[in-house]
Write an enzyme that holds these catalytic residues in place. Structure first.
Site, PDB file in Angstrom:
ATOM      1  N   VAL A 105       0.839  -1.210   0.000  1.00 36.32           N
ATOM      2  CA  VAL A 105       0.000   0.000   0.000  1.00 36.32           C
ATOM      3  C   VAL A 105       0.869   1.254   0.000  1.00 36.32           C
ATOM      4  O   VAL A 105       0.371   2.356   0.202  1.00 36.32           O
ATOM      5  CB  VAL A 105      -0.944  -0.010   1.233  1.00 36.32           C
ATOM      6  CG1 VAL A 105      -1.902  -1.205   1.179  1.00 36.32           C
ATOM      7  CG2 VAL A 105      -0.161  -0.013   2.556  1.00 36.32           C
ATOM      8  N   ASP A 106       2.177   1.071  -0.235  1.00 35.76           N
ATOM      9  CA  ASP A 106       3.130   2.173  -0.044  1.00 35.76           C
ATOM     10  C   ASP A 106       3.339   3.061  -1.269  1.00 35.76           C
ATOM     11  O   ASP A 106       4.008   4.098  -1.182  1.00 35.76           O
ATOM     12  CB  ASP A 106       4.488   1.629   0.439  1.00 35.76           C
ATOM     13  CG  ASP A 106       5.080   0.565  -0.486  1.00 35.76           C
ATOM     14  OD1 ASP A 106       4.817   0.603  -1.712  1.00 35.76           O
ATOM     15  OD2 ASP A 106       5.824  -0.305   0.015  1.00 35.76           O
ATOM     16  N   HIS A 121      -4.401  -4.318  -2.339  1.00 32.40           N
ATOM     17  CA  HIS A 121      -4.788  -4.018  -0.953  1.00 32.40           C
ATOM     18  C   HIS A 121      -4.947  -2.525  -0.700  1.00 32.40           C
ATOM     19  O   HIS A 121      -4.915  -2.090   0.447  1.00 32.40           O
ATOM     20  CB  HIS A 121      -3.773  -4.634   0.018  1.00 32.40           C
ATOM     21  CG  HIS A 121      -3.812  -6.136   0.018  1.00 32.40           C
ATOM     22  ND1 HIS A 121      -2.838  -6.931   0.584  1.00 32.40           N
ATOM     23  CD2 HIS A 121      -4.736  -7.005  -0.494  1.00 32.40           C
ATOM     24  CE1 HIS A 121      -3.151  -8.207   0.415  1.00 32.40           C
ATOM     25  NE2 HIS A 121      -4.287  -8.281  -0.242  1.00 32.40           N
ATOM     26  N   CYS A 133     -20.752   5.806   2.992  1.00 31.94           N
ATOM     27  CA  CYS A 133     -21.513   6.727   2.141  1.00 31.94           C
ATOM     28  C   CYS A 133     -20.889   6.786   0.750  1.00 31.94           C
ATOM     29  O   CYS A 133     -21.452   7.385  -0.159  1.00 31.94           O
ATOM     30  CB  CYS A 133     -21.598   8.125   2.764  1.00 31.94           C
ATOM     31  SG  CYS A 133     -20.142   9.153   2.491  1.00 31.94           S
ATOM     32  N   CYS A 154     -21.055  13.093   5.049  1.00 34.30           N
ATOM     33  CA  CYS A 154     -22.006  12.542   6.022  1.00 34.30           C
ATOM     34  C   CYS A 154     -21.519  12.647   7.463  1.00 34.30           C
ATOM     35  O   CYS A 154     -22.245  12.279   8.375  1.00 34.30           O
ATOM     36  CB  CYS A 154     -22.301  11.078   5.692  1.00 34.30           C
ATOM     37  SG  CYS A 154     -20.975   9.961   6.137  1.00 34.30           S
ATOM     38  N   SER A 193       4.867 -13.727   1.418  1.00 34.80           N
ATOM     39  CA  SER A 193       4.814 -15.005   2.135  1.00 34.80           C
ATOM     40  C   SER A 193       3.791 -15.944   1.501  1.00 34.80           C
ATOM     41  O   SER A 193       3.782 -17.133   1.798  1.00 34.80           O
ATOM     42  CB  SER A 193       4.460 -14.765   3.605  1.00 34.80           C
ATOM     43  OG  SER A 193       3.244 -14.057   3.699  1.00 34.80           O
ATOM     44  N   GLU A 219      13.718 -16.329   1.766  1.00 31.78           N
ATOM     45  CA  GLU A 219      13.253 -17.429   2.622  1.00 31.78           C
ATOM     46  C   GLU A 219      12.349 -18.351   1.802  1.00 31.78           C
ATOM     47  O   GLU A 219      11.835 -17.960   0.759  1.00 31.78           O
ATOM     48  CB  GLU A 219      12.421 -16.883   3.795  1.00 31.78           C
ATOM     49  CG  GLU A 219      13.077 -15.786   4.599  1.00 31.78           C
ATOM     50  CD  GLU A 219      14.246 -16.295   5.420  1.00 31.78           C
ATOM     51  OE1 GLU A 219      14.286 -17.507   5.718  1.00 31.78           O
ATOM     52  OE2 GLU A 219      15.125 -15.480   5.740  1.00 31.78           O
TER      53      GLU A 219
END
Ligand code: OAD
Length: 245
Positions: A105-106, A121, A133, A154, A193, A219
């Site tokens: 999200v960066d 995401h 709204c 709202c 992951s 990994e």
């Protein structure tokens, strides 16, 4: 031949590429991952308190401030050589089609110059009304810590436009990613992951549709078994090498 050389050969031969990135892509830019044992955010913070609608309803200020802290970290981060290589490989026209989907999200892929990034995401710099709204705010304006701002339509709380646990992804964004996955020759999966669905299901969809799958991660991951090649290396070093940049 090394795994990196095998993966580089697959990439050289491919006409269409789909890349899927996760938090490991931005690790060398100084943005923490979620599940690394010592440094991951979920090793230090409770995901359900900070990244769920229930958590926000229970304590909007706590959640808002956690995202304000993450925005500060991200504001200091710069795209690394891996982000830059993906952007260059998209713009230099070597692939007939190159779609990039990220769980991050960066905004670092866009900052590196990638175009049409599918942000599965969401994006931490955008906000929308928690009341539902429908009002969305994508401002470059500061979103300071403190009490969350109010929706000017709202009066509800504004929340960060990131996907929280228990929430669905934007169907148009997910659909575009699935479409790219079904039609790519190679899928390059970097720094994830492979535990969070539906994003984690995309490599298996690609494999099922006949694509070669390359995993780049220092990994082992849940996705290794379905990969054609696993490159055990960090993204900022391996991605430029894989793409010959
Ligand atoms: P994770 O934190 O689950 O996984 C990060 C992966 O990056 C791990 O497999 C690490 O081994 C790997 N890694 C670490 N450093 C790396 C490096 N320098 N180069 C390459 N790989 C490296 O992050 P994600 O898979 O992205 O969701 O997590 C998926 C989602 O779970 C996130 O988008 C977030 C989280 O809850 C939301 O916020 C909605």
């Amino acid at each position: 031949m090394t795994d990196l050389q095998r993966a580089a050969t697959l990439l050289r031969q491919a006409r269409s590429l789909m890349a899927l990135t996760g938090a490991g892509m931005s690790a060398e830019s100084g943005v923490p991952t979620f599940r690394d044992a010592r440094t991951g955010l979920w090793a230090q913070f409770d995901p359900y308190a900070l990244a769920s609608p229930e958590g926000f309803r229970a304590d909007p200020e706590l959640v808002w401030n956690w995202y304000a802290w993450r925005r500060e970290l991200i504001a200091k981060a710069r795209p690394n050589a891996g982000h830059l290589a993906l952007a260059r490989a998209q713009s230099d026209g070597r692939f007939e089609r190159f779609v990039l989907a990220t769980q991050n999200v960066d905004g670092l892929h866009a900052a590196a110059g990638s175009e049409g990034v599918l942000e599965l995401h969401g994006n931490i710099l955008a906000t929308h009304c928690f009341n539902g709204c429908g009002t969305r705010f994508t401002s470059g304006a500061a979103l300071p810590a403190g009490t969350p701002p109010r929706c000017r339509n709202c009066g509800g709380w504004l929340r960060p436009s990131v996907v929280w646990f228990g929430e669905g992804l934007d169907l148009a964004v997910l659909g575009a990613a699935q479409q790219a996955v079904r039609t790519c020759a190679v899928m390059l999966v970097i720094g994830t992951s492979g535990l969070v669905h539906p994003a984690a299901g995309l490599p298996s969809l690609a494999r099922g549709a006949g694509a070669k799958v390359i995993v780049v991660n220092p990994e082992s991951t849940e996705l290794d078994d379905l990969a054609d090649v696993c490159v055990r290396a960090a993204a900022a070093k391996a991605v430029p090498e894989l793409l010959g940049l």
